[in-house]
Design a protein around this motif. Structure first.
Motif, mmCIF file in Angstrom:
data_model
loop_
_atom_site.group_PDB
_atom_site.id
_atom_site.type_symbol
_atom_site.label_atom_id
_atom_site.label_comp_id
_atom_site.label_asym_id
_atom_site.label_seq_id
_atom_site.Cartn_x
_atom_site.Cartn_y
_atom_site.Cartn_z
ATOM 1 N N ALA A 140 0.821 -1.210 0.000
ATOM 2 C CA ALA A 140 0.000 0.000 0.000
ATOM 3 C C ALA A 140 0.857 1.262 0.000
ATOM 4 O O ALA A 140 0.580 2.220 -0.722
ATOM 5 C CB ALA A 140 -0.939 -0.015 1.206
ATOM 6 N N ALA A 141 1.926 1.252 0.790
ATOM 7 C CA ALA A 141 2.812 2.427 0.831
ATOM 8 C C ALA A 141 3.597 2.566 -0.473
ATOM 9 O O ALA A 141 3.828 3.682 -0.952
ATOM 10 C CB ALA A 141 3.763 2.328 2.015
ATOM 11 N N MET A 142 4.027 1.445 -1.060
ATOM 12 C CA MET A 142 4.778 1.509 -2.308
ATOM 13 C C MET A 142 3.929 2.051 -3.446
ATOM 14 O O MET A 142 4.424 2.814 -4.295
ATOM 15 C CB MET A 142 5.314 0.124 -2.666
ATOM 16 C CG MET A 142 6.456 -0.358 -1.808
ATOM 17 S SD MET A 142 7.165 -1.894 -2.419
ATOM 18 C CE MET A 142 7.688 -1.403 -4.070
ATOM 19 N N GLN A 143 2.651 1.679 -3.483
ATOM 20 C CA GLN A 143 1.785 2.163 -4.557
ATOM 21 C C GLN A 143 1.532 3.657 -4.457
ATOM 22 O O GLN A 143 1.276 4.311 -5.468
ATOM 23 C CB GLN A 143 0.460 1.407 -4.533
ATOM 24 C CG GLN A 143 0.548 -0.024 -5.054
ATOM 25 C CD GLN A 143 0.994 -0.085 -6.501
ATOM 26 O OE1 GLN A 143 2.146 -0.388 -6.808
ATOM 27 N NE2 GLN A 143 0.100 0.226 -7.418
ATOM 28 N N MET A 145 3.876 5.857 -3.292
ATOM 29 C CA MET A 145 5.120 6.555 -3.629
ATOM 30 C C MET A 145 5.546 6.289 -5.069
ATOM 31 O O MET A 145 5.873 7.216 -5.806
ATOM 32 C CB MET A 145 6.215 6.139 -2.647
ATOM 33 C CG MET A 145 5.955 6.548 -1.220
ATOM 34 S SD MET A 145 7.351 6.138 -0.121
ATOM 35 C CE MET A 145 7.367 4.348 -0.278
ATOM 36 N N ALA A 146 5.571 5.013 -5.473
ATOM 37 C CA ALA A 146 6.025 4.638 -6.819
ATOM 38 C C ALA A 146 5.137 3.505 -7.325
ATOM 39 O O ALA A 146 5.434 2.335 -7.084
ATOM 40 C CB ALA A 146 7.487 4.209 -6.810
ATOM 41 N N PRO A 147 4.025 3.817 -7.973
ATOM 42 C CA PRO A 147 3.097 2.769 -8.421
ATOM 43 C C PRO A 147 3.763 1.797 -9.392
ATOM 44 O O PRO A 147 4.537 2.196 -10.262
ATOM 45 C CB PRO A 147 1.972 3.558 -9.104
ATOM 46 C CG PRO A 147 2.077 4.945 -8.547
ATOM 47 C CD PRO A 147 3.532 5.164 -8.280
ATOM 48 N N SER A 148 3.453 0.507 -9.213
ATOM 49 C CA SER A 148 3.968 -0.544 -10.087
ATOM 50 C C SER A 148 2.836 -1.058 -10.968
ATOM 51 O O SER A 148 1.699 -1.197 -10.502
ATOM 52 C CB SER A 148 4.549 -1.696 -9.275
ATOM 53 O OG SER A 148 5.608 -1.245 -8.449
ATOM 54 N N PRO A 149 3.119 -1.382 -12.222
ATOM 55 C CA PRO A 149 2.052 -1.862 -13.105
ATOM 56 C C PRO A 149 1.570 -3.259 -12.765
ATOM 57 O O PRO A 149 0.436 -3.605 -13.048
ATOM 58 C CB PRO A 149 2.698 -1.815 -14.493
ATOM 59 C CG PRO A 149 4.176 -1.920 -14.224
ATOM 60 C CD PRO A 149 4.406 -1.242 -12.928
ATOM 61 N N ASP A 150 2.410 -4.100 -12.164
ATOM 62 C CA ASP A 150 2.019 -5.457 -11.820
ATOM 63 C C ASP A 150 2.788 -5.901 -10.585
ATOM 64 O O ASP A 150 3.690 -5.203 -10.093
ATOM 65 C CB ASP A 150 2.253 -6.418 -12.990
ATOM 66 C CG ASP A 150 3.649 -6.279 -13.572
ATOM 67 O OD1 ASP A 150 4.624 -6.418 -12.813
ATOM 68 O OD2 ASP A 150 3.771 -6.033 -14.789
ATOM 69 N N VAL A 151 2.431 -7.089 -10.082
ATOM 70 C CA VAL A 151 3.026 -7.592 -8.844
ATOM 71 C C VAL A 151 4.484 -7.981 -9.070
ATOM 72 O O VAL A 151 5.337 -7.761 -8.194
ATOM 73 C CB VAL A 151 2.212 -8.774 -8.306
ATOM 74 C CG1 VAL A 151 2.840 -9.348 -7.040
ATOM 75 C CG2 VAL A 151 0.780 -8.342 -8.019
ATOM 76 N N GLN A 152 4.800 -8.578 -10.210
ATOM 77 C CA GLN A 152 6.184 -8.967 -10.454
ATOM 78 C C GLN A 152 7.107 -7.762 -10.492
ATOM 79 O O GLN A 152 8.240 -7.828 -9.999
ATOM 80 C CB GLN A 152 6.271 -9.754 -11.764
ATOM 81 C CG GLN A 152 5.780 -11.181 -11.662
ATOM 82 C CD GLN A 152 6.194 -12.022 -12.852
ATOM 83 O OE1 GLN A 152 6.398 -11.515 -13.955
ATOM 84 N NE2 GLN A 152 6.312 -13.317 -12.635
#
Length: 335
Positions: A140-143, A145-152
């Motif tokens: 939740a915190a990573m999304q 600050m720096a959103p990722s397109p997928d889990v990998q």
């Protein structure tokens, strides 16, 4: 005749009784002091309700009300030392007097609790009792600050010992997940995936029977990328063969535990996410490999198919077209 005058009678009071009355009468009652005060936050000066106020060395105490006030009766001394205890705040000891109300300020402090790891077995277990190497990601915190397109992409280069090998780049394909390398030349080396205590299909590019070490399986998707990163609260990765003690022998390659977000108390909140981007080749005509062919005269000719087709010199596939154009990616999400 002469009459006798009337005699007057005066009662006699013992001197010892008068002395006792003078000594006992005006003295105040012992053990009737009252301690009062208010407990507040040191930074906001807001009253704190539910704080425990105890006189040191005794069993006298009280709890603060909604206004942060406390009252302790029948205190034997006029000046005492009280200890104030409240969860989330540092315990404080101060001297207070019955002559005036006290204002006691508490400073917030962090509480160190034993870390809890959600496992596939019934109930939770403390991290220190498991004995395994565990990596944790606050998704939740990573999304935020720096959103990722997928889990990998979120796992890549985030947890020590976890490696994500990218696929061939085909649409919908995923990478290969490895935790502490490959342990078998014939069996699958993929970790198992557990979501909220339920095991799910964790197939990736190396999950097929015909796909082992050294075999190209880049056309297969990764089921790990089926999960929306915005719906994940945290990810816990149990490394090493010791994970088999919790999930069985199939977990010898490690376990990826996904904990999804849950509903919380409070006002409804809607998050709207808009993502846009573009994909393009910087100089596709010069990057495209050159084609050689033998002409009718018998000479070897060098041809750049993309450049010729863009200029419509040979009329390939109708001619006058650009095979590669800038792609506009866009995504919208509300949760």
């Amino acid at each position: 005749m002469r009459s006798n005058p009337r005699s007057r009678w005066t009662p006699a009071v013992p001197l010892s009784f008068l002395l006792c009355f003078l000594l006992i009468g005006p003295s105040p009652a012992l053990g009737q002091n009252t301690i009062t005060g208010t407990v507040v936050d040191v930074s906001t000066q807001q009253p704190l309700a539910g704080a425990q106020v105890v006189i040191e060395g005794s069993q006298l105490g009280s709890l603060t009300d909604n206004r942060g006030r406390f009252l302790i009766l029948n205190v034997p001394q006029t000046t005492v030392t009280v200890e104030v205890i409240m969860i989330g705040y540092r315990a404080t000891s101060v001297q207070v007097s019955a002559e005036r109300p006290a204002v006691i300020e508490l400073s917030p402090t962090a509480i160190d609790l034993d870390e809890i790891v959600v496992t596939g077995v019934v109930g939770e277990q403390q991290a220190r009792s498991i004995g395994n190497a565990i990596g944790k990601i606050d998704a939740a915190a990573m999304q935020e600050m720096a959103p990722s397109p997928d889990v990998q992409d979120m796992l890549s280069a985030t947890v020590a010992g976890v490696r994500i090998m990218s696929g061939g780049g085909e649409v919908g394909t995923g990478g290969i997940t490895r935790i502490r390398g490959v342990k078998s030349m014939t069996l699958s080396a993929q970790p198992i995936i557990v979501v909220d205590g339920v095991r799910v299909n964790g197939g990736d590019n190396d999950s097929d029977l015909a796909c082992g070490v050294g075999t190209d399986c880049a056309q297969m998707p990764s089921r790990l990328d089926d999960f929306n990163p915005d719906e994940i609260e945290s990810i816990e990765i149990i490394k090493g063969p010791a994970a088999a003690t919790l999930y069985g022998t199939e977990a010898s390659n490690g376990v990826i535990q996904i904990i999804t977000k849950k509903g919380q108390r409070g006002a409804p909140r809607v998050n709207m996410t808009v993502r846009q981007g573009a994909n393009w080749y910087p100089d596709v005509q010069n990057l495209w490999p050159t084609t050689f062919y033998r002409s009718a005269a018998g000479s070897i000719e060098e041809v750049n198919v993309l450049a010729l087709d863009a200029r419509d010199e040979y009329g390939l596939l109708g001619g006058g077209r650009n095979w590669f154009q800038t792609g506009h990616n866009q995504g919208y999400q509300a949760d």
